[in-house]
Scaffold this motif. Sequence first.
Motif, PDB file in Angstrom:
ATOM      1  N   VAL A   8      15.058  16.997  -3.977  1.00 28.88           N
ATOM      2  CA  VAL A   8      16.134  17.769  -4.599  1.00 28.88           C
ATOM      3  C   VAL A   8      17.431  17.794  -3.799  1.00 28.88           C
ATOM      4  O   VAL A   8      18.458  18.267  -4.292  1.00 28.88           O
ATOM      5  CB  VAL A   8      15.694  19.226  -4.880  1.00 28.88           C
ATOM      6  CG1 VAL A   8      14.516  19.254  -5.836  1.00 28.88           C
ATOM      7  CG2 VAL A   8      15.388  19.964  -3.590  1.00 28.88           C
ATOM      8  N   SER A   9      17.428  17.301  -2.589  1.00 29.65           N
ATOM      9  CA  SER A   9      18.608  17.433  -1.728  1.00 29.65           C
ATOM     10  C   SER A   9      19.834  16.730  -2.295  1.00 29.65           C
ATOM     11  O   SER A   9      20.954  17.229  -2.165  1.00 29.65           O
ATOM     12  CB  SER A   9      18.308  16.921  -0.327  1.00 29.65           C
ATOM     13  OG  SER A   9      18.010  15.538  -0.364  1.00 29.65           O
ATOM     14  N   GLY A  10      19.647  15.585  -2.932  1.00 26.30           N
ATOM     15  CA  GLY A  10      20.782  14.837  -3.473  1.00 26.30           C
ATOM     16  C   GLY A  10      21.567  15.615  -4.511  1.00 26.30           C
ATOM     17  O   GLY A  10      22.805  15.583  -4.526  1.00 26.30           O
ATOM     18  N   ARG A  11      20.862  16.341  -5.360  1.00 27.59           N
ATOM     19  CA  ARG A  11      21.548  17.132  -6.387  1.00 27.59           C
ATOM     20  C   ARG A  11      22.364  18.258  -5.758  1.00 27.59           C
ATOM     21  O   ARG A  11      23.523  18.486  -6.108  1.00 27.59           O
ATOM     22  CB  ARG A  11      20.546  17.717  -7.379  1.00 27.59           C
ATOM     23  CG  ARG A  11      21.219  18.555  -8.478  1.00 27.59           C
ATOM     24  CD  ARG A  11      20.222  19.177  -9.420  1.00 27.59           C
ATOM     25  NE  ARG A  11      19.431  20.236  -8.822  1.00 27.59           N
ATOM     26  CZ  ARG A  11      19.842  21.514  -8.749  1.00 27.59           C
ATOM     27  NH1 ARG A  11      21.014  21.864  -9.196  1.00 27.59           N
ATOM     28  NH2 ARG A  11      19.045  22.421  -8.207  1.00 27.59           N
ATOM     29  N   PHE A  12      21.759  18.972  -4.793  1.00 27.56           N
ATOM     30  CA  PHE A  12      22.482  20.062  -4.149  1.00 27.56           C
ATOM     31  C   PHE A  12      23.667  19.533  -3.335  1.00 27.56           C
ATOM     32  O   PHE A  12      24.728  20.151  -3.310  1.00 27.56           O
ATOM     33  CB  PHE A  12      21.544  20.886  -3.262  1.00 27.56           C
ATOM     34  CG  PHE A  12      20.633  21.785  -4.053  1.00 27.56           C
ATOM     35  CD1 PHE A  12      21.125  22.914  -4.684  1.00 27.56           C
ATOM     36  CD2 PHE A  12      19.285  21.493  -4.174  1.00 27.56           C
ATOM     37  CE1 PHE A  12      20.293  23.747  -5.418  1.00 27.56           C
ATOM     38  CE2 PHE A  12      18.447  22.316  -4.904  1.00 27.56           C
ATOM     39  CZ  PHE A  12      18.945  23.442  -5.540  1.00 27.56           C
ATOM     40  N   TRP A  13      23.497  18.383  -2.685  1.00 28.72           N
ATOM     41  CA  TRP A  13      24.590  17.772  -1.931  1.00 28.72           C
ATOM     42  C   TRP A  13      25.749  17.428  -2.868  1.00 28.72           C
ATOM     43  O   TRP A  13      26.899  17.759  -2.593  1.00 28.72           O
ATOM     44  CB  TRP A  13      24.091  16.534  -1.196  1.00 28.72           C
ATOM     45  CG  TRP A  13      25.176  15.680  -0.607  1.00 28.72           C
ATOM     46  CD1 TRP A  13      25.547  14.432  -1.009  1.00 28.72           C
ATOM     47  CD2 TRP A  13      26.024  15.996   0.513  1.00 28.72           C
ATOM     48  NE1 TRP A  13      26.576  13.970  -0.221  1.00 28.72           N
ATOM     49  CE2 TRP A  13      26.879  14.903   0.713  1.00 28.72           C
ATOM     50  CE3 TRP A  13      26.145  17.096   1.349  1.00 28.72           C
ATOM     51  CZ2 TRP A  13      27.844  14.878   1.728  1.00 28.72           C
ATOM     52  CZ3 TRP A  13      27.111  17.069   2.358  1.00 28.72           C
ATOM     53  CH2 TRP A  13      27.943  15.972   2.533  1.00 28.72           C
ATOM     54  N   GLU A  14      25.448  16.797  -3.976  1.00 30.34           N
ATOM     55  CA  GLU A  14      26.518  16.423  -4.909  1.00 30.34           C
ATOM     56  C   GLU A  14      27.210  17.667  -5.473  1.00 30.34           C
ATOM     57  O   GLU A  14      28.443  17.694  -5.577  1.00 30.34           O
ATOM     58  CB  GLU A  14      25.967  15.565  -6.041  1.00 30.34           C
ATOM     59  CG  GLU A  14      27.066  15.035  -6.939  1.00 30.34           C
ATOM     60  CD  GLU A  14      26.573  13.930  -7.836  1.00 30.34           C
ATOM     61  OE1 GLU A  14      26.261  14.234  -9.007  1.00 30.34           O
ATOM     62  OE2 GLU A  14      26.508  12.777  -7.371  1.00 30.34           O
ATOM     63  N   ASP A  15      26.456  18.682  -5.824  1.00 27.07           N
ATOM     64  CA  ASP A  15      27.067  19.926  -6.318  1.00 27.07           C
ATOM     65  C   ASP A  15      27.990  20.536  -5.266  1.00 27.07           C
ATOM     66  O   ASP A  15      29.078  21.021  -5.583  1.00 27.07           O
ATOM     67  CB  ASP A  15      25.995  20.945  -6.712  1.00 27.07           C
ATOM     68  CG  ASP A  15      25.282  20.590  -8.011  1.00 27.07           C
ATOM     69  OD1 ASP A  15      25.733  19.661  -8.719  1.00 27.07           O
ATOM     70  OD2 ASP A  15      24.259  21.235  -8.317  1.00 27.07           O
ATOM     71  N   LEU A  16      27.553  20.528  -4.020  1.00 30.24           N
ATOM     72  CA  LEU A  16      28.374  21.083  -2.950  1.00 30.24           C
ATOM     73  C   LEU A  16      29.632  20.248  -2.734  1.00 30.24           C
ATOM     74  O   LEU A  16      30.731  20.790  -2.606  1.00 30.24           O
ATOM     75  CB  LEU A  16      27.573  21.179  -1.646  1.00 30.24           C
ATOM     76  CG  LEU A  16      28.363  21.719  -0.457  1.00 30.24           C
ATOM     77  CD1 LEU A  16      28.798  23.161  -0.705  1.00 30.24           C
ATOM     78  CD2 LEU A  16      27.549  21.605   0.816  1.00 30.24           C
ATOM     79  N   VAL A  17      29.488  18.933  -2.703  1.00 28.88           N
ATOM     80  CA  VAL A  17      30.642  18.044  -2.514  1.00 28.88           C
ATOM     81  C   VAL A  17      31.680  18.285  -3.606  1.00 28.88           C
ATOM     82  O   VAL A  17      32.877  18.431  -3.332  1.00 28.88           O
ATOM     83  CB  VAL A  17      30.196  16.566  -2.484  1.00 28.88           C
ATOM     84  CG1 VAL A  17      31.382  15.630  -2.643  1.00 28.88           C
ATOM     85  CG2 VAL A  17      29.451  16.271  -1.184  1.00 28.88           C
ATOM     86  N   LEU A  18      31.236  18.356  -4.849  1.00 29.35           N
ATOM     87  CA  LEU A  18      32.171  18.583  -5.951  1.00 29.35           C
ATOM     88  C   LEU A  18      32.832  19.956  -5.845  1.00 29.35           C
ATOM     89  O   LEU A  18      34.020  20.107  -6.147  1.00 29.35           O
ATOM     90  CB  LEU A  18      31.463  18.410  -7.288  1.00 29.35           C
ATOM     91  CG  LEU A  18      30.974  16.986  -7.572  1.00 29.35           C
ATOM     92  CD1 LEU A  18      30.193  16.937  -8.877  1.00 29.35           C
ATOM     93  CD2 LEU A  18      32.127  15.997  -7.580  1.00 29.35           C
TER      94      LEU A  18
END
Length: 195
Positions: free
Chosen positions: A104-114
């Motif tokens: 799940v880390s990729g989804r949370f990373w992308e949400d944070l980056v955006l």
Amino acid sequence: MEMADRKDAENKVSEDNNNNQGVVDQSLADREAEDRERQARELKAGLHPLRVEGFWVCYCHLARPSTLPSPTDLHLFKEGIRPLWEDSANCNGGKWIIRFKKAVSGRFWEDLVLALVGDQLDYGDNICGAVLSIRFSEDILSVWNRNASDHQAVMALRDAIKRHLKLPHSYVMEYKPHDASLRDNSSYRNTWLRG
């Protein structure tokens, strides 16, 4: 006679071209003025134009976290701030840390980056950047801030991260000042605050 007619025709074409250029220049100036007026209206309405084309050019070509080897660190920091504890923007700060299962880390990373690029987090001026640390058994997301001694801002940042990422209650956030990281030479061990 023919020469004079040709000369008159060339002069007429030259005048037309100059007039057309003037029309094009005026049209361009009108469009620029309209753009400025539109942006002013949007700013008054609380909107601001994001200039993130350069970000998307890079981001679209990055490998997704799930495809990267362990250990790998991805850094996203504001311009002029290096992802180092000792950097002048970071030296008095710290970081919120969240540990994720690899799936799940990729989804949370992308949400944070955006959220960071879109300036969507409260206390955004206090944020220096973010790091995704890809490790063998888990991935660790950290959000770096400028001032670890401002407890209210630290806690408000925690709340903004939780709210924006819609973190399930089962996720624990840990905070660690950078000076503590320097003392024990570790980013993620011996955190002092959980929330």
